[in-house]
Every structure is written in structure tokens, then in C-alpha cells.
Design a protein around this motif. Structure first.
Motif, short mmCIF file in Angstrom:
data_model
loop_
_atom_site.label_atom_id
_atom_site.label_comp_id
_atom_site.label_asym_id
_atom_site.label_seq_id
_atom_site.Cartn_x
_atom_site.Cartn_y
_atom_site.Cartn_z
N PRO A 54 10.65 10.36 0.48
CA PRO A 54 11.36 11.59 0.90
C PRO A 54 12.72 11.32 1.52
O PRO A 54 13.63 12.15 1.39
CB PRO A 54 10.39 12.22 1.92
N ALA A 55 12.90 10.17 2.17
CA ALA A 55 14.19 9.90 2.81
C ALA A 55 15.05 8.93 2.00
O ALA A 55 16.27 9.05 1.96
CB ALA A 55 13.97 9.33 4.21
N ARG A 56 14.41 7.97 1.34
CA ARG A 56 15.19 6.90 0.71
C ARG A 56 15.44 7.14 -0.77
O ARG A 56 16.15 6.36 -1.42
CB ARG A 56 14.48 5.57 0.85
N GLY A 57 14.82 8.16 -1.31
CA GLY A 57 14.99 8.41 -2.74
C GLY A 57 14.02 7.58 -3.56
O GLY A 57 12.99 7.12 -3.05
N LEU A 58 14.37 7.38 -4.82
CA LEU A 58 13.47 6.69 -5.74
C LEU A 58 13.44 5.19 -5.43
O LEU A 58 14.45 4.51 -5.52
CB LEU A 58 13.93 6.93 -7.19
N LEU A 59 12.27 4.68 -5.08
CA LEU A 59 12.14 3.25 -4.79
C LEU A 59 11.45 2.55 -5.96
O LEU A 59 10.51 3.07 -6.56
CB LEU A 59 11.32 3.04 -3.51
N TYR A 60 11.93 1.33 -6.24
CA TYR A 60 11.41 0.53 -7.35
C TYR A 60 10.36 -0.46 -6.84
O TYR A 60 10.32 -0.79 -5.65
CB TYR A 60 12.58 -0.18 -8.05
N PRO A 61 9.53 -0.95 -7.75
CA PRO A 61 8.38 -1.75 -7.30
C PRO A 61 8.74 -2.99 -6.49
O PRO A 61 7.97 -3.38 -5.62
CB PRO A 61 7.66 -2.14 -8.60
N ASP A 62 9.86 -3.61 -6.74
CA ASP A 62 10.13 -4.83 -5.97
C ASP A 62 10.38 -4.55 -4.49
O ASP A 62 10.36 -5.45 -3.67
CB ASP A 62 11.25 -5.67 -6.59
N VAL A 63 10.60 -3.30 -4.14
CA VAL A 63 10.74 -2.94 -2.73
C VAL A 63 9.38 -2.82 -2.04
O VAL A 63 9.21 -3.24 -0.90
CB VAL A 63 11.51 -1.60 -2.58
N PHE A 64 8.39 -2.25 -2.74
CA PHE A 64 7.14 -1.96 -2.03
C PHE A 64 5.92 -2.73 -2.52
O PHE A 64 4.92 -2.80 -1.81
CB PHE A 64 6.86 -0.45 -2.01
N LEU A 65 5.97 -3.34 -3.71
CA LEU A 65 4.79 -4.10 -4.15
C LEU A 65 4.48 -5.30 -3.26
O LEU A 65 3.31 -5.54 -2.95
CB LEU A 65 4.93 -4.54 -5.61
N PRO A 66 5.50 -6.05 -2.81
CA PRO A 66 5.18 -7.16 -1.91
C PRO A 66 4.49 -6.69 -0.62
O PRO A 66 3.57 -7.32 -0.13
CB PRO A 66 6.55 -7.78 -1.61
N LEU A 67 4.95 -5.54 -0.10
CA LEU A 67 4.31 -4.96 1.08
C LEU A 67 2.87 -4.57 0.79
O LEU A 67 1.96 -4.87 1.57
CB LEU A 67 5.07 -3.68 1.48
N ALA A 68 2.67 -3.92 -0.33
CA ALA A 68 1.32 -3.48 -0.70
C ALA A 68 0.40 -4.69 -0.86
O ALA A 68 -0.76 -4.67 -0.43
CB ALA A 68 1.36 -2.66 -1.99
N GLU A 69 0.94 -5.72 -1.45
CA GLU A 69 0.16 -6.94 -1.66
C GLU A 69 -0.24 -7.55 -0.31
O GLU A 69 -1.42 -7.86 -0.08
CB GLU A 69 1.00 -7.93 -2.48
N GLN A 70 0.72 -7.67 0.61
CA GLN A 70 0.42 -8.25 1.92
C GLN A 70 -0.57 -7.41 2.72
O GLN A 70 -1.37 -7.94 3.49
CB GLN A 70 1.71 -8.36 2.75
N ALA A 71 -0.51 -6.11 2.53
CA ALA A 71 -1.34 -5.22 3.33
C ALA A 71 -2.69 -4.94 2.67
O ALA A 71 -3.47 -4.13 3.17
CB ALA A 71 -0.59 -3.90 3.58
N GLY A 72 -2.96 -5.60 1.57
CA GLY A 72 -4.26 -5.42 0.92
C GLY A 72 -4.42 -4.06 0.24
O GLY A 72 -5.52 -3.53 0.16
N LEU A 73 -3.32 -3.49 -0.22
CA LEU A 73 -3.38 -2.15 -0.82
C LEU A 73 -3.32 -2.17 -2.34
O LEU A 73 -3.23 -1.12 -2.98
CB LEU A 73 -2.20 -1.31 -0.29
N MET A 74 -3.38 -3.37 -2.92
CA MET A 74 -3.15 -3.44 -4.37
C MET A 74 -4.27 -2.83 -5.20
O MET A 74 -4.03 -2.35 -6.30
CB MET A 74 -2.89 -4.89 -4.81
N ARG A 75 -5.51 -2.88 -4.68
CA ARG A 75 -6.58 -2.25 -5.46
C ARG A 75 -6.33 -0.75 -5.58
O ARG A 75 -6.40 -0.18 -6.67
CB ARG A 75 -7.94 -2.50 -4.84
N ARG A 76 -6.03 -0.15 -4.43
CA ARG A 76 -5.79 1.30 -4.46
C ARG A 76 -4.59 1.64 -5.34
O ARG A 76 -4.60 2.61 -6.09
CB ARG A 76 -5.56 1.82 -3.04
N LEU A 77 -3.55 0.83 -5.22
CA LEU A 77 -2.36 1.10 -6.03
C LEU A 77 -2.67 0.98 -7.52
O LEU A 77 -2.31 1.85 -8.31
CB LEU A 77 -1.23 0.15 -5.64
N ALA A 78 -3.38 -0.08 -7.88
CA ALA A 78 -3.69 -0.28 -9.31
C ALA A 78 -4.54 0.86 -9.85
O ALA A 78 -4.29 1.37 -10.95
CB ALA A 78 -4.40 -1.62 -9.50
N LEU A 79 -5.54 1.28 -9.08
CA LEU A 79 -6.42 2.35 -9.56
C LEU A 79 -5.65 3.66 -9.70
O LEU A 79 -5.89 4.45 -10.62
CB LEU A 79 -7.62 2.52 -8.63
#
Ligand code: C2E
Ligand code: MG
Ligand code: MG
Ligand code: MG
Length: 302
Positions: free
Chosen positions: A79-104
Motif C-alpha cells: 500500500p505504501a511502497r507500490g509494486l514490490l518484486y520477489p527479490d525484495v520479500f522472498l529472502p524475508l519470507a524464507e528467513q521467517a519461515g513463511l515460504m510454505r504459506r507463500l507457495a500454497l
């Protein structure tokens, strides 16, 4: 994690983004670690809401000139930063253990969209990217099976793209997961082929259906004899192994023509189409012939 490392990461993402010509996420003077925590909280929220979205990039069959499938590429409408691409947030998701939810989430959306396109008479497949942690997740095959059933999509119309580094993590576990996926008859593809470490050994052992040659080889196709030789010999290799080859990152007509002359099966890249929101896919498919994307001399599929 030290603040310094967090800062370095943020700077790296921003630099990568800048090079690719997308929006630069510049840290606005706030400490990077706080920024990351805030982004992480927002990402958790986004996983439940409507901000995460799949864009789709077509795969063109160069022999027939038809579009055979689309690759889902995740986007975050922040909502604030506009369209974000995966290299911005996938590493975060990976570190935080969110990749299963993201993949599903990406998978569910992709299968729902595919169901819609197929219902409109388009015989397409959809490709979804999986991360290292997804391939370590022994529950994945069962979840994929449930989603295929839920959307009544044939397993053969789903391609799962994995990178070579997946096989470095825990080879035994990832092979178990891959075997489970294969039992469902989904197709497996090696993404960014040629940039990993174990390229040739796993080709002998693993049940993959498709090689996606990394775009770094394609970028210099028409000017660098060595790049051209690598593309041609990988084509030959994929043929001899009974796999199909996708060439990604095709950015100009000359490269497309060369690939076609060499008998390359399938191509993807900005020259054919940039990734687009799901709502634009049907329109793009319908308007494609008049947009001069037909391949010269290609025989239409009957
Ligand atoms: P990838 O799977 O290798 O996808 C290709 C990337 O190259 C995409 O970037 C695409 O937009 C870009 N691209 C396509 N054609 C061209 C071209 O002609 N020239 C250039 N320069 N680039 C091109 P994107 O969407 O930023 O995705 C980056 C990577 O993020 C993907 O690389 C994939 O590894 C990962 N990714 C994307 N979506 C997902 C997802 O849902 N799950 C997971 N685990 N990873 C994802
Ligand atoms: Mg991919
Ligand atoms: Mg790739
Ligand atoms: Mg990549």
C-alpha cells in the motif's frame, strides 16, 4: 543478525532492483533492522489478504507459434511502497519461515486462474516456482494433490520450477519430495539451468522433464560464439535426455530467430511478453497474432 548485515541486505536488494530497472526500495533513513521487522509484519498480513498477486509470463512454443503455458511470478502490491518484486520479500519470507504459506498461496491462485483460462478453451499449463525450503517440506506433495483436485486441473498441466541449489540443501529429503510430486504426474523443471554447481550429476539421477536455461546465456546469444555454443549444446543435451528446453530471458527478435533456427522448443522473455496481471492474460492471448509475435514460418497447430 547485526544491524550492519541487515543494512547490507537492504542495500543489495535496492541495488539489484535498480539494475533491473524496477522500482527502487530506498530505506528512508530509518534503521534497516526496524525496517525489516516492519516489512515482515506487513508480509505476514499480506499472506492473509489481497496484496499478494500472481503475474504471469507466457511460454511460447517456437515450433508451432502457440503459447503453451504461463509462469506465475509473485508480486506484492504494497500500500505504501507500490509494486514490490520477489527479490525484495522472498529472502524475508524464507528467513521467517513463511515460504510454505507463500507457495500454497501462489499455487492456489495459479490453479484457479488456470482453471479459468482452460474453461475458455485455452489448452495451457501453469508453472509455479518453488524455493529450497518448499522442497524440504514433505507435506508438499499432498498439498499439491489437494489443490489439483480442488480446481480439477490435470496434474500434467502443472509445472513446478526448482533451482539447482535446492538439491544442495538436503538432497535425500528434496529427492523424497520430488518423488512424491512425480507420483502425482506434475512436471518438474530445473530453473536457471547452468548457474548451479551440480548440473550434470543430478541430470542422471533426478526425474525432471524440463530444463530452463538461465537467461545469462541468452543475453549474449547473437554476439558471443561461446554463449551460442552453450545454448546449442544444452539443446542437444536436453533432447538426448528426452527433456524439453525452455530458454528464458529472450529480449530481442534476433535471439528469437536464432533460437528457432537451432530448433529450440520453448522461449520466454520480454520480447515475447513481460509478466502481466492475470486479468490481462486472456486479452493478450486473443490479440497476440496482430501484435506480430507470430514466429516466421511456424506452422499453426491444427
Ligand atoms: P525466475 O523463476 O528465473 O523468473 C524469471 C525472472 O526474470 C522474473 O523476474 C521475470 O520477470 C524476469 N524476466 C523474464 N523475462 C525477462 C527478460 O527477457 N529479461 C530480463 N532481464 N528479465 C526477464 P521476477 O518476477 O522478479 O522473479 C525473480 C525470481 O524470483 C524468479 O526467477 C524466481 O526465482 C523467484 N520467484 C518469483 N515468484 C516466485 C514464487 O512464487 N515463489 C518462489 N519460491 N520464487 C519466486
Ligand atoms: Mg522460474
Ligand atoms: Mg529462471
Ligand atoms: Mg531466476
Amino acid at each position: 543478525r547485526s544491524l550492519l548485515l541487515a543494512r547490507a541486505d537492504t542495500a543489495m536488494y535496492a541495488a539489484k532492483r535498480g539494475r533491473q530497472g524496477h522500482e527502487v526500495w530506498a530505506p528512508d533513513g530509518t534503521p534497516a533492522s526496524r525496517d525489516r521487522l516492519e516489512t515482515l509484519e506487513q508480509l505476514r498480513g499480506a499472506l492473509d489478504g489481497e496484496q499478494l498477486d500472481n503475474h504471469y509470463q507466457p511460454k511460447l512454443d517456437l515450433r508451432t507459434g502457440t503459447v503453451v503455458g504461463l509462469e506465475a511470478l509473485v508480486r506484492w502490491n504494497h500500500p505504501a511502497r507500490g509494486l514490490l518484486y520477489p527479490d525484495v520479500f522472498l529472502p524475508l519470507a524464507e528467513q521467517a519461515g513463511l515460504m510454505r504459506r507463500l507457495a500454497l498461496r501462489v499455487l492456489e491462485r495459479a490453479l484457479r486462474d488456470l482453471q479459468g483460462w482452460r474453461a475458455q478453451g485455452h489448452d495451457l499449463s501453469v508453472a509455479v516456482n518453488l524455493s529450497v525450503s518448499n522442497l524440504q517440506d514433505v507435506a508438499l506433495p499432498e498439498q499439491v494433490e489437494m489443490l489439483l483436485d480442488a480446481f480439477a486441473v490435470p496434474a500434467g498441466a502443472l509445472v513446478l520450477e526448482i533451482t539447482e541449489d535446492v538439491l544442495m540443501a538436503d538432497a535425500a529429503r528434496s529427492q523424497q519430495v520430488m518423488a512424491g510430486l512425480r507420483r502425482l504426474s506434475v512436471r518438474l523443471s530445473v530453473d536457471d539451468y547452468g548457474t548451479g554447481y551440480s548440473s550434470l550429476s543430478y541430470l542422471r539421477a533426478l526425474p525432471v522433464d524440463e530444463l530452463k536455461l538461465d537467461r545469462s546465456f541468452v543475453a549474449h546469444l547473437t554476439t558471443d560464439d561461446r554463449a551460442a555454443a552453450i545454448v546449442r549444446s544444452t539443446l542437444q543435451l536436453s533432447r538426448d535426455l528426452g527433456m524439453s528446453m525452455v530458454v528464458e530471458g529472450v529480449e530481442d527478435a534476433a535471439s528469437l530467430a536464432a533460437l528457432r533456427a537451432w530448433g529450440c522448443d520453448i522461449a520466454q522473455g520480454y520480447h515475447i511478453s513481460r509478466p502481466m496481471p492475470a486479468e490481462r492474460v486472456l486479452g493478450w492471448l486473443d490479440s497476440r497474432p496482430v501484435r506480430a509475435l507470430r514466429v516466421p514460418g511456424a506452422r499453426p497447430r491444427v
